[in-house]
Design a protein around this motif. Sequence first.
Motif, PDB file in Angstrom:
ATOM      1  N   ILE A   1       1.146   1.470   9.807  1.00 52.24           N
ATOM      2  CA  ILE A   1       0.922   0.000  10.754  1.00 52.24           C
ATOM      3  C   ILE A   1       0.158   0.372  12.260  1.00 52.24           C
ATOM      4  CG2 ILE A   1       1.904  -1.584  12.067  1.00 52.24           C
ATOM      5  CD1 ILE A   1       4.020  -2.141   9.490  1.00 52.24           C
ATOM      6  N   LYS A   2       0.896   1.761  12.533  1.00 52.46           N
ATOM      7  CA  LYS A   2       0.442   2.099  13.913  1.00 52.46           C
ATOM      8  C   LYS A   2      -0.893   2.590  13.812  1.00 52.46           C
ATOM      9  CE  LYS A   2       2.008   5.505  17.402  1.00 52.46           C
ATOM     10  NZ  LYS A   2       2.940   6.838  17.539  1.00 52.46           N
ATOM     11  N   GLU A   3      -1.204   3.381  12.747  1.00 52.21           N
ATOM     12  CA  GLU A   3      -2.692   3.808  12.612  1.00 52.21           C
ATOM     13  C   GLU A   3      -3.818   2.676  12.377  1.00 52.21           C
ATOM     14  OE1 GLU A   3      -2.526   6.188   9.026  1.00 52.21           O
ATOM     15  OE2 GLU A   3      -1.268   7.759  10.085  1.00 52.21           O
ATOM     16  N   LYS A   4      -3.334   1.553  11.502  1.00 49.80           N
ATOM     17  CA  LYS A   4      -3.970   0.410  11.757  1.00 49.80           C
ATOM     18  C   LYS A   4      -4.090  -0.187  12.755  1.00 49.80           C
ATOM     19  CE  LYS A   4      -3.992  -4.219   9.307  1.00 49.80           C
ATOM     20  NZ  LYS A   4      -3.121  -5.230   8.793  1.00 49.80           N
ATOM     21  N   THR A   5      -3.355  -0.333  13.701  1.00 47.35           N
ATOM     22  CA  THR A   5      -3.422  -0.929  15.053  1.00 47.35           C
ATOM     23  C   THR A   5      -4.270  -0.131  15.677  1.00 47.35           C
ATOM     24  OG1 THR A   5      -1.257  -1.840  14.920  1.00 47.35           O
ATOM     25  CG2 THR A   5      -1.855  -1.753  16.856  1.00 47.35           C
ATOM     26  N   LYS A   6      -4.137   1.269  15.878  1.00 42.40           N
ATOM     27  CA  LYS A   6      -5.181   2.140  16.545  1.00 42.40           C
ATOM     28  C   LYS A   6      -6.580   1.816  16.203  1.00 42.40           C
ATOM     29  CE  LYS A   6      -5.938   6.739  17.603  1.00 42.40           C
ATOM     30  NZ  LYS A   6      -5.881   8.139  17.169  1.00 42.40           N
TER      31      LYS A   6
ATOM     32  N   GLU B   1       4.417  10.143  -6.676  1.00 41.65           N
ATOM     33  CA  GLU B   1       6.065  10.277  -7.368  1.00 41.65           C
ATOM     34  C   GLU B   1       7.114  10.662  -6.258  1.00 41.65           C
ATOM     35  OE1 GLU B   1       5.855  13.184 -10.368  1.00 41.65           O
ATOM     36  OE2 GLU B   1       4.572  11.811 -11.634  1.00 41.65           O
ATOM     37  N   ASP B   2       6.818   9.671  -5.335  1.00 44.05           N
ATOM     38  CA  ASP B   2       7.547   9.939  -3.770  1.00 44.05           C
ATOM     39  C   ASP B   2       8.498   8.344  -3.765  1.00 44.05           C
ATOM     40  OD1 ASP B   2       8.562  10.936  -1.685  1.00 44.05           O
ATOM     41  OD2 ASP B   2       6.743  11.231  -0.677  1.00 44.05           O
ATOM     42  N   ILE B   3       9.182   8.549  -2.702  1.00 38.38           N
ATOM     43  CA  ILE B   3       9.574   7.245  -2.310  1.00 38.38           C
ATOM     44  C   ILE B   3       9.041   6.619  -1.215  1.00 38.38           C
ATOM     45  CG2 ILE B   3      12.156   6.273  -1.316  1.00 38.38           C
ATOM     46  CD1 ILE B   3      13.557   8.644  -3.055  1.00 38.38           C
ATOM     47  N   ALA B   4       8.891   5.406  -1.161  1.00 33.90           N
ATOM     48  CA  ALA B   4       8.391   4.674   0.123  1.00 33.90           C
ATOM     49  C   ALA B   4       9.360   4.529   1.198  1.00 33.90           C
ATOM     50  CB  ALA B   4       7.667   3.274  -0.287  1.00 33.90           C
ATOM     51  N   SER B   5       9.031   4.847   2.353  1.00 30.89           N
ATOM     52  CA  SER B   5       9.856   4.808   3.469  1.00 30.89           C
ATOM     53  C   SER B   5       9.501   3.477   4.579  1.00 30.89           C
ATOM     54  CB  SER B   5      10.051   5.821   3.977  1.00 30.89           C
ATOM     55  OG  SER B   5       9.087   6.370   4.833  1.00 30.89           O
ATOM     56  N   ARG B   6      10.441   3.310   5.381  1.00 29.44           N
ATOM     57  CA  ARG B   6      10.053   2.251   6.383  1.00 29.44           C
ATOM     58  C   ARG B   6       9.409   3.161   7.488  1.00 29.44           C
ATOM     59  NH1 ARG B   6      15.409  -0.656   7.747  1.00 29.44           N
ATOM     60  NH2 ARG B   6      16.163   1.449   7.502  1.00 29.44           N
TER      61      ARG B   6
ATOM     62  N   GLN C   1       0.668  -1.156   0.013  1.00 24.33           N
ATOM     63  CA  GLN C   1       0.114   0.050  -0.067  1.00 24.33           C
ATOM     64  C   GLN C   1       0.780   1.259  -0.049  1.00 24.33           C
ATOM     65  OE1 GLN C   1      -2.755   0.312   3.206  1.00 24.33           O
ATOM     66  NE2 GLN C   1      -2.857   2.444   3.217  1.00 24.33           N
ATOM     67  N   VAL C   2       1.874   1.133   0.747  1.00 28.97           N
ATOM     68  CA  VAL C   2       2.824   2.392   0.963  1.00 28.97           C
ATOM     69  C   VAL C   2       3.497   2.803  -0.351  1.00 28.97           C
ATOM     70  CG1 VAL C   2       4.897   3.341   2.297  1.00 28.97           C
ATOM     71  CG2 VAL C   2       2.885   2.464   3.413  1.00 28.97           C
ATOM     72  N   LYS C   3       3.884   1.420  -1.107  1.00 29.69           N
ATOM     73  CA  LYS C   3       4.470   1.522  -2.137  1.00 29.69           C
ATOM     74  C   LYS C   3       4.011   2.285  -3.310  1.00 29.69           C
ATOM     75  CE  LYS C   3       7.137  -2.133  -3.298  1.00 29.69           C
ATOM     76  NZ  LYS C   3       7.621  -3.628  -3.302  1.00 29.69           N
ATOM     77  N   ALA C   4       2.641   1.808  -3.363  1.00 26.07           N
ATOM     78  CA  ALA C   4       1.666   2.243  -4.547  1.00 26.07           C
ATOM     79  C   ALA C   4       1.285   3.745  -4.128  1.00 26.07           C
ATOM     80  CB  ALA C   4       0.338   1.545  -4.205  1.00 26.07           C
ATOM     81  N   GLU C   5       1.305   4.229  -2.865  1.00 26.04           N
ATOM     82  CA  GLU C   5       0.954   5.469  -2.503  1.00 26.04           C
ATOM     83  C   GLU C   5       2.125   6.521  -3.079  1.00 26.04           C
ATOM     84  OE1 GLU C   5       0.511   6.360   1.724  1.00 26.04           O
ATOM     85  OE2 GLU C   5      -1.349   5.165   1.909  1.00 26.04           O
ATOM     86  N   ALA C   6       3.427   5.885  -2.759  1.00 29.29           N
ATOM     87  CA  ALA C   6       4.584   6.474  -3.226  1.00 29.29           C
ATOM     88  C   ALA C   6       4.587   6.800  -4.763  1.00 29.29           C
ATOM     89  CB  ALA C   6       5.817   5.747  -2.663  1.00 29.29           C
ATOM     90  N   ARG C   7       4.164   5.817  -5.183  1.00 26.44           N
ATOM     91  CA  ARG C   7       4.404   5.677  -6.948  1.00 26.44           C
ATOM     92  C   ARG C   7       3.426   6.797  -7.090  1.00 26.44           C
ATOM     93  NH1 ARG C   7       5.324   0.155  -6.821  1.00 26.44           N
ATOM     94  NH2 ARG C   7       3.112  -0.252  -6.488  1.00 26.44           N
ATOM     95  N   GLU C   8       2.146   6.848  -6.881  1.00 27.50           N
ATOM     96  CA  GLU C   8       1.058   7.527  -7.152  1.00 27.50           C
ATOM     97  C   GLU C   8       1.551   9.145  -7.073  1.00 27.50           C
ATOM     98  OE1 GLU C   8      -2.649   6.941  -5.146  1.00 27.50           O
ATOM     99  OE2 GLU C   8      -2.744   4.785  -5.900  1.00 27.50           O
TER     100      GLU C   8
END
Length: 141
Positions: free
Chosen positions: A54-59, A42-47, A33-40
Motif C-alpha cells: 500500500i505504501k509503495e502504491k501510494t508513493k 509458498e509463503d504466508i501473506a502478512s499484514r 495481490q499479496v495473498k496470490a504472491e504468498a501462494r506463488e
Amino acid sequence: METKYETAQRLGFNENQVKRFETLSSNKDIIEQVKAEARENEDIASRARVFQVIKEKTKEEKEFEKECKDLDKAHRIYCKINDAVYKPISVEITEENVGYWLEDMSKSELEEEENNVNQAIYNLQEIKRIMKSYKSIRRVK
C-alpha cells in the motif's frame, strides 16, 4: 451520538487500529495481490506486506500525480508562450487598426499601454535570446 472512534474505543480498539483497519478495507485488491504472491512463493501473506505494498502504491500514485501536475504546468506555459509569439502576428498592424485601439484612451491609459508594449517587446526578445541558446544546448526537433 457516538463518534466512530468512541465506538471503536468502547469495543477495545484504539484510533491507530481503526485507521489500519480502514486502510485494509479500502485496499482489498492489494490484500488479494499479496495473498496470490504468498501462494506463488509458498509463503504466508502478512499484514506487514500488505501495508508495504500500500505504501509503495501510494508513493507511485503521488509520483504520478506530481508528473501530471508538472505536465499541466508545462502545457499552460507552452500555451502562454505560444500566445505571446503568435497573437502579435495574428493582427494586421496599420495606422488605422492601431488608431481604433487608441482612440478612446486617456493619456494615463496610453502611457500604461505603452509600458505594456515595451514589456511585450522585452518578453519576445527574451524568448528569442533563450531560443538561440537553447538550440546550442539541445537538439530542437
